[in-house]
Write a protein that holds these residues in place. Structure first.
Motif, PDB file in Angstrom:
ATOM      1  N   UNK A 198     -15.359  -0.464  -2.634  1.00 15.97           N
ATOM      2  CA  UNK A 198     -14.891  -1.219  -3.483  1.00 15.97           C
ATOM      3  C   UNK A 198     -13.344  -1.262  -3.242  1.00 15.97           C
ATOM      4  N   UNK A 199     -12.899  -0.548  -2.331  1.00 15.29           N
ATOM      5  CA  UNK A 199     -11.381  -0.477  -2.235  1.00 15.29           C
ATOM      6  C   UNK A 199     -11.296  -0.662  -0.789  1.00 15.29           C
ATOM      7  N   UNK A 200     -10.556  -1.903  -0.047  1.00 15.05           N
ATOM      8  CA  UNK A 200     -10.393  -2.184   1.299  1.00 15.05           C
ATOM      9  C   UNK A 200      -8.980  -2.571   1.463  1.00 15.05           C
ATOM     10  N   UNK A 201      -8.390  -2.170   2.606  1.00 10.11           N
ATOM     11  CA  UNK A 201      -7.026  -2.575   2.851  1.00 10.11           C
ATOM     12  C   UNK A 201      -7.204  -3.473   4.057  1.00 10.11           C
ATOM     13  N   UNK A 202      -6.188  -4.145   4.172  1.00 11.65           N
ATOM     14  CA  UNK A 202      -5.948  -5.166   5.403  1.00 11.65           C
ATOM     15  C   UNK A 202      -4.512  -5.709   5.283  1.00 11.65           C
ATOM     16  N   UNK A 203      -4.117  -6.471   6.508  1.00 14.04           N
ATOM     17  CA  UNK A 203      -2.636  -6.785   6.837  1.00 14.04           C
ATOM     18  C   UNK A 203      -2.668  -8.248   6.247  1.00 14.04           C
ATOM     19  N   UNK A 249       0.906  -1.079  -0.116  1.00 10.14           N
ATOM     20  CA  UNK A 249       0.057   0.072  -0.148  1.00 10.14           C
ATOM     21  C   UNK A 249       0.791   1.240   0.076  1.00 10.14           C
ATOM     22  N   UNK A 250       2.149   1.117  -0.564  1.00  6.17           N
ATOM     23  CA  UNK A 250       2.849   2.177  -0.626  1.00  6.17           C
ATOM     24  C   UNK A 250       2.563   3.125  -1.704  1.00  6.17           C
ATOM     25  N   UNK A 251       3.318   3.908  -2.411  1.00 12.34           N
ATOM     26  CA  UNK A 251       3.309   4.986  -3.351  1.00 12.34           C
ATOM     27  C   UNK A 251       2.530   4.419  -4.605  1.00 12.34           C
ATOM     28  N   UNK A 252       3.148   3.298  -5.133  1.00 14.33           N
ATOM     29  CA  UNK A 252       2.722   2.638  -6.479  1.00 14.33           C
ATOM     30  C   UNK A 252       1.453   1.739  -6.003  1.00 14.33           C
ATOM     31  N   UNK A 272      -1.426  -4.853   3.142  1.00 16.85           N
ATOM     32  CA  UNK A 272      -0.344  -3.924   3.465  1.00 16.85           C
ATOM     33  C   UNK A 272       0.216  -4.298   4.936  1.00 16.85           C
ATOM     34  N   UNK A 273       1.460  -4.411   5.085  1.00 17.34           N
ATOM     35  CA  UNK A 273       1.902  -4.928   6.621  1.00 17.34           C
ATOM     36  C   UNK A 273       1.798  -3.801   7.429  1.00 17.34           C
ATOM     37  N   UNK A 274       1.816  -2.538   7.243  1.00 21.38           N
ATOM     38  CA  UNK A 274       1.812  -1.344   8.115  1.00 21.38           C
ATOM     39  C   UNK A 274       0.347  -1.059   8.433  1.00 21.38           C
ATOM     40  N   UNK A 275       0.000  -1.469   9.685  1.00 13.73           N
ATOM     41  CA  UNK A 275      -1.244  -1.312  10.303  1.00 13.73           C
ATOM     42  C   UNK A 275      -1.760   0.056  10.337  1.00 13.73           C
ATOM     43  N   UNK A 276      -0.916   1.138  10.398  1.00 11.07           N
ATOM     44  CA  UNK A 276      -1.306   2.420  10.513  1.00 11.07           C
ATOM     45  C   UNK A 276      -1.778   3.014   9.058  1.00 11.07           C
ATOM     46  N   UNK A 277      -1.036   2.550   8.191  1.00 14.20           N
ATOM     47  CA  UNK A 277      -1.399   2.768   6.624  1.00 14.20           C
ATOM     48  C   UNK A 277      -2.756   2.236   6.324  1.00 14.20           C
ATOM     49  N   UNK A 278      -3.106   0.919   6.913  1.00 14.16           N
ATOM     50  CA  UNK A 278      -4.296   0.052   6.913  1.00 14.16           C
ATOM     51  C   UNK A 278      -5.381   1.048   7.277  1.00 14.16           C
ATOM     52  N   UNK A 279      -5.245   1.711   8.414  1.00 13.10           N
ATOM     53  CA  UNK A 279      -6.439   2.483   9.020  1.00 13.10           C
ATOM     54  C   UNK A 279      -6.533   3.559   8.209  1.00 13.10           C
ATOM     55  N   UNK A 280      -5.513   4.308   7.856  1.00 13.63           N
ATOM     56  CA  UNK A 280      -5.761   5.488   7.046  1.00 13.63           C
ATOM     57  C   UNK A 280      -6.409   5.166   5.893  1.00 13.63           C
ATOM     58  N   UNK A 281      -5.822   4.361   5.090  1.00 11.74           N
ATOM     59  CA  UNK A 281      -6.541   3.841   3.777  1.00 11.74           C
ATOM     60  C   UNK A 281      -8.040   3.676   3.989  1.00 11.74           C
ATOM     61  N   UNK A 282      -8.353   2.968   4.850  1.00  9.81           N
ATOM     62  CA  UNK A 282      -9.880   2.488   4.936  1.00  9.81           C
ATOM     63  C   UNK A 282     -10.765   3.568   5.452  1.00  9.81           C
ATOM     64  N   UNK A 283     -10.014   4.714   6.211  1.00  5.66           N
ATOM     65  CA  UNK A 283     -10.592   5.685   6.618  1.00  5.66           C
ATOM     66  C   UNK A 283     -10.815   6.955   5.556  1.00  5.66           C
ATOM     67  N   UNK A 284     -10.154   6.425   4.469  1.00  9.36           N
ATOM     68  CA  UNK A 284     -10.117   7.442   3.295  1.00  9.36           C
ATOM     69  C   UNK A 284      -9.084   8.664   3.033  1.00  9.36           C
ATOM     70  N   UNK A 285      -8.061   8.409   4.275  1.00 10.60           N
ATOM     71  CA  UNK A 285      -7.122   9.396   4.311  1.00 10.60           C
ATOM     72  C   UNK A 285      -5.819   8.701   3.655  1.00 10.60           C
ATOM     73  N   UNK A 286      -5.333   9.204   2.457  1.00  8.44           N
ATOM     74  CA  UNK A 286      -4.003   8.877   1.854  1.00  8.44           C
ATOM     75  C   UNK A 286      -2.833   9.104   2.918  1.00  8.44           C
TER      76      UNK A 286
END
Length: 421
Positions: free
Chosen positions: A62-67, A8-11, A30-44
């Protein structure tokens, strides 16, 4: 289609958001749980123009992130978008690729659904065939999987637009069916498709980035000569760029290239060439010109103000380019290092990149506005082509002495000097 994006990085994030925009069901691993929470909250977790709007529209839908790699098992395709950072010898570190392949294979073990594994990360030619295919195959216990290489050509700061309006879509595969499955996810995008083998697709990415980096270093070499001859390099390169065989892109003289792609990709290509017994003299020169170029600004500065010890130097622009908060290989980094080595006090400003640069140089002063950095400064070095800098004028009157040296040609004020113009 159902798509799993690994990384879930830049690319990866841009790829996932744009695929969701095209109507696909996308899962990010994405292994970074912080990024996962941000993405699911709609916060890049990164700044990229247009990305927040896409996440707002699709995150949690239609877009969900997880570890976990569970979504891979139900996906039609998985896109590997993990990093390939430079190793100590300049080669591409493929450890993240290897780990992702093992996890993808494990997720696919025991499943019978048709699946295509797509490498989007930048990898040396032969990686898909010699590393990805066997690693996924062993971990999955399957020999019916499809494999493809689909390199990205995204400019930071303009990545969403580049993804949705590309110059070309490169798809490399040994199996036409695998290539067709990749082509299918891009339906709705109007761009020519280049179909190749996997190794050719891998090389296209390296060759493209190396050529663009070469144009930049070439332009800077011409700029350095033009300055000595009293010639405006921008007039020269405008004339050169009108030649259709050349094009005007990447012919802006300045402090050199940075970012997450050009430096590491050219270095990896040099390592690959040397490993094959070649002597990549041109590519080595491209890197050497780029290493020296920003330090020319420090040389000009010393000619103008003398000993740097105890002097306040304002540095405007910390990101490697405008439109991003990315400081990787930013030309501001070696400049700030040289200033600190000379005993200067650095006051820095950037619209987005201050938090990232603070982790590299916690000892310098960071300002909320350009005017604050300029106040009382003995000199100013401009490193990034942020549009707001083009509107600066009276703010330079706040300086102790109006010595302004720019590494990007954006200033419209009087009295500035360019690095090579």
């Amino acid at each position: 289609m159902k798509i799993a994006v690994i990384g879930g990085g830049y690319v990866g994030l841009v790829t996932a958001a744009c695929f969701a925009h095209l109507g696909h069901e996308v899962s990010i691993v994405e292994v970074d749980a912080g990024k996962v929470r941000a993405i699911n909250a709609g916060e890049p977790p990164i700044y990229e123009e247009g990305l927040e709007e896409l996440l707002t529209a699709h995150a949690g839908k239609t877009l969900v992130a997880g570890t976990e790699y569970g979504p891979v098992a139900d996906a039609d395709l998985s896109f590997i978008c993990v990093g390939t950072p430079p190793a100590g010898d300049g080669s591409a570190d493929l450890s993240y690729i290897t780990a992702a392949c093992r996890s993808i294979g494990e997720a696919l073990r025991g499943r019978t659904k048709t699946h295509t594994v797509v490498v989007k990360s930048t990898v040396p030619p032969g990686t898909t065939e010699n590393l990805v295919v066997p690693t996924v195959g062993v971990a999955s216990g399957r020999n019916d999987l499809g494999f493809a290489m689909n390199p990205e050509f995204l400019r930071e700061g303009r990545a969403v637009d580049d993804f949705l309006h590309p110059d070309r879509i490169v798809i490399g595969s040994a199996d036409p069916a695998a290539g067709n499955s990749v082509a299918a996810v891009y339906r709705g995008i109007d761009a020519p498709a280049v179909r190749t083998g996997t190794t050719a697709a891998e090389m296209i990415k390296y060759a493209s980035n190396a050529l663009l980096a070469t144009k930049i270093s070439y332009t800077n070499e011409i700029g350095n000569l033009c300055k000595r001859l009293g010639i405006d390099v921008y007039e020269v390169m405008q004339g050169v760029g009108l030649d259709k065989r050349v094009s005007p892109h990447f012919l802006n003289a300045g402090a050199g290239f940075g970012g997450s792609c050009f430096p590491k990709d050219v270095a990896a290509l040099i390592h690959l060439a040397e490993k094959q017994g070649e002597d990549p003299v041109l590519l080595q020169s491209v890197m050497e010109v780029n290493r020296r170029q920003p330090l020319r600004m420090v040389g000009i500065l010393k000619e103008r103000v003398g000993d740097l010890n105890g002097k306040k130097i304002a540095v405007l622009g910390l990101a490697f380019k405008d439109g991003t908060d990315d400081i990787r290989e930013s030309r501001a980094v070696p400049v700030i290092e040289a200033l600190l080595e000379g005993g200067a006090a650095v006051a820095a400003y950037d619209p987005l990149a201050v938090p990232n640069m603070r982790r590299v140089f916690p000892q310098i002063e960071y300002c909320a506005r350009a005017a604050e950095a300029l106040a009382g400064a003995d000199a100013c070095l401009l490193m990034t082509e942020w549009p707001e800098f083009s509107r600066l004028d009276g703010e330079f009157d706040l300086m102790k002495s109006r010595v302004v040296i720019e590494g990007r040609r954006v200033l419209s004020c009087d009295g500035k000097e360019g690095i090579c113009w």
